[in-house]
Motif scaffolding. Structure first.
Motif, mmCIF file in Angstrom:
data_model
loop_
_atom_site.group_PDB
_atom_site.id
_atom_site.type_symbol
_atom_site.label_atom_id
_atom_site.label_comp_id
_atom_site.label_asym_id
_atom_site.label_seq_id
_atom_site.Cartn_x
_atom_site.Cartn_y
_atom_site.Cartn_z
ATOM 1 N N MET A 30 0.808 -1.251 -0.014
ATOM 2 C CA MET A 30 0.033 0.167 -0.041
ATOM 3 C C MET A 30 0.859 1.369 0.071
ATOM 4 S SD MET A 30 -2.951 -1.093 -0.314
ATOM 5 C CE MET A 30 -3.941 0.620 0.019
ATOM 6 N N LEU A 31 2.037 1.023 0.679
ATOM 7 C CA LEU A 31 2.828 2.528 0.825
ATOM 8 C C LEU A 31 3.504 2.675 -0.532
ATOM 9 C CD1 LEU A 31 4.630 1.716 4.017
ATOM 10 C CD2 LEU A 31 3.430 3.787 3.575
ATOM 11 N N ALA A 32 3.773 1.484 -1.283
ATOM 12 C CA ALA A 32 4.341 1.903 -2.435
ATOM 13 C C ALA A 32 3.422 2.102 -3.809
ATOM 14 C CB ALA A 32 5.003 0.530 -3.071
ATOM 15 N N GLY A 33 1.874 1.953 -3.525
ATOM 16 C CA GLY A 33 1.228 2.393 -4.475
ATOM 17 C C GLY A 33 0.650 1.394 -5.371
ATOM 18 N N GLY A 34 0.801 0.205 -4.782
ATOM 19 C CA GLY A 34 -0.150 -1.004 -5.773
ATOM 20 C C GLY A 34 1.035 -1.440 -6.952
ATOM 21 N N THR A 35 0.415 -2.177 -7.744
ATOM 22 C CA THR A 35 1.131 -2.662 -8.970
ATOM 23 C C THR A 35 1.115 -2.005 -9.981
ATOM 24 O OG1 THR A 35 -0.538 -4.456 -9.444
ATOM 25 C CG2 THR A 35 1.308 -5.059 -8.010
ATOM 26 N N THR A 36 1.609 -2.288 -11.149
ATOM 27 C CA THR A 36 1.629 -1.602 -12.457
ATOM 28 C C THR A 36 0.244 -1.992 -13.131
ATOM 29 O OG1 THR A 36 2.683 -3.556 -13.495
ATOM 30 C CG2 THR A 36 4.079 -1.592 -12.873
ATOM 31 N N ALA A 37 -0.179 -1.013 -13.920
ATOM 32 C CA ALA A 37 -1.746 -1.068 -14.505
ATOM 33 C C ALA A 37 -1.618 -2.352 -15.368
ATOM 34 C CB ALA A 37 -1.889 0.356 -15.267
ATOM 35 N N GLN A 38 -0.642 -2.492 -16.287
ATOM 36 C CA GLN A 38 -0.605 -3.665 -17.096
ATOM 37 C C GLN A 38 0.696 -4.626 -16.744
ATOM 38 O OE1 GLN A 38 -1.059 -1.441 -21.003
ATOM 39 N NE2 GLN A 38 -3.176 -1.957 -21.105
ATOM 40 N N ALA A 39 0.394 -5.387 -16.315
ATOM 41 C CA ALA A 39 1.598 -6.471 -15.887
ATOM 42 C C ALA A 39 1.775 -7.341 -16.918
ATOM 43 C CB ALA A 39 0.925 -7.378 -14.704
ATOM 44 N N GLU A 40 3.072 -7.537 -17.207
ATOM 45 C CA GLU A 40 3.567 -8.804 -18.390
ATOM 46 C C GLU A 40 3.059 -9.960 -17.970
ATOM 47 O OE1 GLU A 40 7.827 -10.374 -20.027
ATOM 48 O OE2 GLU A 40 7.725 -8.488 -18.912
ATOM 49 N N ASP A 41 2.693 -10.711 -19.010
ATOM 50 C CA ASP A 41 2.105 -12.180 -18.883
ATOM 51 C C ASP A 41 3.641 -12.857 -18.564
ATOM 52 O OD1 ASP A 41 1.003 -14.531 -18.710
ATOM 53 O OD2 ASP A 41 0.332 -14.671 -20.627
ATOM 54 N N CYS A 42 3.915 -13.368 -17.470
ATOM 55 C CA CYS A 42 5.246 -14.093 -17.411
ATOM 56 C C CYS A 42 5.262 -14.913 -16.347
ATOM 57 C CB CYS A 42 6.473 -13.024 -17.536
ATOM 58 S SG CYS A 42 6.298 -11.808 -15.985
ATOM 59 N N ASN A 43 6.144 -15.859 -16.002
ATOM 60 C CA ASN A 43 6.198 -16.604 -14.668
ATOM 61 C C ASN A 43 6.694 -15.735 -13.786
ATOM 62 O OD1 ASN A 43 6.634 -19.124 -13.068
ATOM 63 N ND2 ASN A 43 8.655 -18.099 -12.797
ATOM 64 N N ARG A 44 5.918 -15.832 -12.472
ATOM 65 C CA ARG A 44 6.345 -15.085 -11.389
ATOM 66 C C ARG A 44 6.692 -15.761 -10.087
ATOM 67 N NH1 ARG A 44 2.695 -11.978 -13.957
ATOM 68 N NH2 ARG A 44 3.368 -9.783 -14.711
ATOM 69 N N GLY A 45 6.239 -16.993 -9.895
ATOM 70 C CA GLY A 45 6.097 -17.674 -8.484
ATOM 71 C C GLY A 45 5.772 -16.860 -7.450
ATOM 72 N N THR A 46 6.379 -16.423 -6.547
ATOM 73 C CA THR A 46 5.924 -15.702 -5.407
ATOM 74 C C THR A 46 5.997 -14.083 -5.671
ATOM 75 O OG1 THR A 46 7.996 -15.639 -4.156
ATOM 76 C CG2 THR A 46 6.590 -17.566 -3.832
ATOM 77 N N LEU A 47 6.579 -13.846 -6.823
ATOM 78 C CA LEU A 47 6.982 -12.475 -6.942
ATOM 79 C C LEU A 47 5.470 -11.510 -7.248
ATOM 80 C CD1 LEU A 47 10.083 -12.424 -9.427
ATOM 81 C CD2 LEU A 47 9.913 -12.571 -6.807
ATOM 82 N N ASP A 48 5.610 -10.473 -6.829
ATOM 83 C CA ASP A 48 4.338 -9.349 -7.214
ATOM 84 C C ASP A 48 4.393 -9.238 -8.529
ATOM 85 O OD1 ASP A 48 2.409 -7.369 -5.859
ATOM 86 O OD2 ASP A 48 4.040 -5.964 -6.986
ATOM 87 N N ALA A 49 3.060 -8.748 -8.985
ATOM 88 C CA ALA A 49 2.682 -8.658 -10.487
ATOM 89 C C ALA A 49 3.577 -7.704 -11.283
ATOM 90 C CB ALA A 49 1.180 -8.380 -10.544
ATOM 91 N N ARG A 50 4.265 -6.935 -10.632
ATOM 92 C CA ARG A 50 5.012 -5.741 -11.293
ATOM 93 C C ARG A 50 6.345 -6.514 -11.668
ATOM 94 N NH1 ARG A 50 6.511 -0.809 -7.842
ATOM 95 N NH2 ARG A 50 4.243 -1.080 -7.434
ATOM 96 N N TYR A 51 6.754 -7.588 -11.165
ATOM 97 C CA TYR A 51 8.153 -8.400 -11.658
ATOM 98 C C TYR A 51 7.907 -9.718 -12.440
ATOM 99 C CZ TYR A 51 8.871 -5.460 -7.688
ATOM 100 O OH TYR A 51 9.023 -4.362 -6.490
ATOM 101 N N CYS A 52 8.918 -9.983 -13.056
ATOM 102 C CA CYS A 52 8.898 -11.339 -13.680
ATOM 103 C C CYS A 52 10.196 -12.302 -13.365
ATOM 104 C CB CYS A 52 9.105 -11.135 -15.309
ATOM 105 S SG CYS A 52 7.648 -10.582 -16.033
#
Length: 323
Positions: free
Chosen positions: A17-39
């Protein structure tokens, strides 16, 4: 235990919440436990460098932080020689950034205000998943050995002699993201001694290992779960008298603080940062004076070196949800 895990989830949620959430359009990629903004395209369980090189960060000033401690001013001096060395190697200004909490450290990296961080053992999976940190180094002795143990300590004259005696007593943890200050003791007390937090014993949270050690030494806490590496440094600095505390449990050895960089740093900057870590001369340095058992930085791989920590999290029902 349910109450404590809820606190863990709330702490991680606060980072998001402090960081302002995730990117509006996340890339379709493997993430595992990572947040939607990362691949995680290479399945190494850490965030990849963005494919678009226009998103690579090449800062004029590199910001570095060490895990929250009781007296940040002391550690600013401890790291000063290393900071100067990194500035020489990278050709950039390097600034030590003291942080007051684990959540503040994660949020700073997630929001792009922190480039390199030393993150406590238990917090590494959270920083990796929610802040995009890529761990690459850890302190070790000159012979390559490394790590610390979780110990449960009590005042020297306490009637408590074993973990089983904690039933009906109050145990101080540090924070919900700490391995030795919460996750490991919670799992061990439950599995090995049949003790469940907030059911069989009361809990308190001190915020930092330093606070827990001082709290036991001053008899503010009946018992505390701590990282013995922190306790030993406090003894060496004369902050506490070792005769005032007694250990009633010592765990297996865990990896210590992991140092990582922001996932989107320019690869040339990352290479220089790693060079600074692995070429630092410990002999006669303030780092060596503070971390007496250590004498080098060694490379680490989050996927393998933090496997035991993720297993402890799994045993506690902890996940790394960042939203």
């Amino acid at each position: 235990m349910g109450k404590l895990l809820s606190m863990m989830a709330a702490a991680v949620f606060a980072v998001s919440m402090l960081a302002g959430g995730t990117t509006a359009q996340a890339e379709d990629c493997n993430r595992g436990t990572l947040d939607a903004r990362y691949c995680d395209r290479d399945y190494n369980q850490t965030a990849d460098l963005p494919l678009d090189d226009s998103k690579w960060v090449d800062p004029d000033t590199i910001i570095f932080s060490y895990t929250p401690v009781e007296d940040p001013a002391v550690y600013a001096k401890v790291w000063d020689g290393f900071i100067n060395h990194m500035a020489e190697v990278t050709g950039k200004k390097v600034v030590f950034f003291p942080v007051q909490s684990y959540a503040a450290q994660y949020e700073a990296m997630r929001s792009g205000r922190l480039h390199i961080a030393g993150v406590n053992t238990g917090g590494n999976p959270v920083a990796v998943s929610c802040a995009g940190m890529v761990p690459f180094a850890m302190m070790a002795s000159t012979d390559g050995s490394f790590g610390y143990e979780m110990e449960i300590i009590v005042p020297a004259d306490s009637p408590i002699t074993s973990p089983g005696d904690l039933k009906g007593k109050t145990l101080a943890f540090t924070s919900p993201t700490s391995n030795s200050g919460f996750k490991a003791p919670s799992a061990i007390l439950k599995s090995d001694f049949g003790l469940i937090a907030d059911e069989d014993f009361k809990t308190a949270f001190s915020g930092k290992h330093d606070n827990s050690v001082l709290g036991v030494a001053n008899k503010d806490y009946e018992a505390a779960a701590i990282a013995n590496s922190v306790m030993k440094r406090m003894v060496d600095r004369g902050v506490i008298d070792p005769a005032t505390i007694r250990s009633i449990y010592k765990s297996q050895t865990f990896p210590t603080t992991g140092y990582g960089h922001a996932h989107d740093l320019h690869p040339e900057v990352v290479a220089k940062i790693k060079q600074a870590f692995f070429t630092f001369d410990w002999e006669g340095s303030a780092l060596q004076a503070e971390f007496k058992k250590e004498g080098s930085f060694i490379g680490i791989h989050h996927k393998s070196d933090w496997n035991v920590i993720r297993k402890i999290d799994a045993a506690n029902g902890v996940t790394y949800d960042c939203k």
